[in-house]
Write a protein that holds these residues in place. Sequence first.
Motif, PDB file in Angstrom:
ATOM      1  N   LEU A  76       0.510  -6.178   0.204  1.00 57.22           N
ATOM      2  CA  LEU A  76       0.745  -6.195  -1.235  1.00 57.22           C
ATOM      3  C   LEU A  76       0.882  -7.625  -1.734  1.00 57.22           C
ATOM      4  N   ASP A  77       0.237  -7.884  -2.855  1.00 57.45           N
ATOM      5  CA  ASP A  77       0.337  -9.178  -3.520  1.00 57.45           C
ATOM      6  C   ASP A  77       0.785  -8.949  -4.950  1.00 57.45           C
ATOM      7  N   ARG A  78       1.752  -9.698  -5.413  1.00 53.77           N
ATOM      8  CA  ARG A  78       2.243  -9.552  -6.789  1.00 53.77           C
ATOM      9  C   ARG A  78       1.221 -10.102  -7.772  1.00 53.77           C
ATOM     10  N   THR A  79       1.272  -9.565  -8.989  1.00 51.88           N
ATOM     11  CA  THR A  79       0.304  -9.990 -10.005  1.00 51.88           C
ATOM     12  C   THR A  79       0.649 -11.331 -10.617  1.00 51.88           C
ATOM     13  N   ARG A 131      -1.765 -11.383   1.034  1.00 52.38           N
ATOM     14  CA  ARG A 131      -2.976 -11.347   0.221  1.00 52.38           C
ATOM     15  C   ARG A 131      -4.170 -10.750   0.945  1.00 52.38           C
ATOM     16  N   HIS A 186      10.380 -10.902  -9.255  1.00 55.33           N
ATOM     17  CA  HIS A 186       8.941 -10.716  -9.078  1.00 55.33           C
ATOM     18  C   HIS A 186       8.478  -9.601  -9.994  1.00 55.33           C
ATOM     19  N   ASP A 194       4.639  -4.711 -10.756  1.00 53.12           N
ATOM     20  CA  ASP A 194       3.337  -4.220 -10.311  1.00 53.12           C
ATOM     21  C   ASP A 194       2.757  -5.155  -9.254  1.00 53.12           C
ATOM     22  N   TYR A 195       1.769  -4.661  -8.536  1.00 54.56           N
ATOM     23  CA  TYR A 195       1.210  -5.421  -7.416  1.00 54.56           C
ATOM     24  C   TYR A 195      -0.245  -5.030  -7.204  1.00 54.56           C
ATOM     25  N   VAL A 222       4.894 -11.040   0.528  1.00 54.79           N
ATOM     26  CA  VAL A 222       3.645 -11.129  -0.239  1.00 54.79           C
ATOM     27  C   VAL A 222       2.522 -11.418   0.737  1.00 54.79           C
ATOM     28  N   ARG A 267      -3.039  -4.075  -4.224  1.00 55.33           N
ATOM     29  CA  ARG A 267      -3.174  -3.646  -2.838  1.00 55.33           C
ATOM     30  C   ARG A 267      -4.406  -4.297  -2.213  1.00 55.33           C
TER      31      ARG A 267
END
Length: 364
Positions: free
Chosen positions: A188-191, A316, A205, A208-209, A314, A211
């Motif tokens: 998961l990477d945060r927006t 990517r 943080h 939403d994120y 986090v 995938r």
Amino acid sequence: MVRGPALQPLVLTDAEIAQLTAWSRRPKTARALAERAAIILASAAGAASTEVAAAVGVNRGTVGKWRTRFLAQRLDGLLDAPRPGAPRTITDGDVERVIRKTLEERPPETEATHWSTRTMAQAAGVTQTAVVRIWHAYGLQPHREETFKLSTDPLFIDKVRDVVGLYLQPPERALVLCVDEKTQVQALDRTAPLLPLRPGQPERHTHDYVRHGTTALFAALDVATGKVIARCHPRHRAIEFRQFLTTIDARVPPELEVHLVLDNLSTHKAPTVRRWLAQHPRYHLHFTPTSASWMNQVETWFSLLTRRQLRRGVHRSVAELEAALLAYAARSNETAKPFRWTKSADEILQSVKRFCLHTSNSRH
């Protein structure tokens, strides 16, 4: 030359002497009450106020105060008088009513599924502050709930004794490994970038994120040392589990027997796995009861992994996630300590029995 008025003599009855002596010697008596009892006993023995004050460790005025109180009210005069202030507003009836409603009733279904301090205050006819104090005093937390699952495994008792026996009395010249998979681990990477921790403000943080895929982490925990053999696979089928068994076999000295503690997942019993086990007779499988994954110690390691690495991590890409998982396993092995299993099989079975009886007697 005599200074001041003559002191009125103190004459004590046998009952008063016994009670004052008990107050002055009892370890759990309040220190102030013990001092007052010692003052009266010493004064009754004929000691002067100055001598009594020096012996007890108070001033002369304090000696005079308690002599006067005792002469006027006897033993009751040594007890603390009611403190000034507003009278008590929460009666025993209020407390009983709040507790009874909390434990035996629920708010109307159209209002809520559980009591809040406001709804309870309205239903019980007390203030919200009173409800908070009563709930806190009696350890009541209607807003909290926990889940449970009772195993229906017909071999529950046998499996509990088998697995716990491995933990408490592992066989000689053998290795006990707790094996399981943590499936669908998401990269998961945060927006938006994380906002770092600051004085008076926690790390923040976005909710939403994005995938970037998933992986499955296979892990085998050595019960004796707390070290973990870990490997990531894109899926968690029987073929991947067989490959992980091969990984374990390459890491375990060939002269040791290997006892694997597993759950009842179908991939652990697939034909390809059974064929592999037939070719490696030193491996012995021990299955935990159904719905009893808490008996597999590797689940505790997975819980630590989630809190320390995944929950706020986090990643990517899947490759970055897998690298982080394996790096965490390597770091944990450097300072690994075994988890301490404290419950015997009989203690676990008795605990489950008590819980079943409690559940069957519940009216909800």
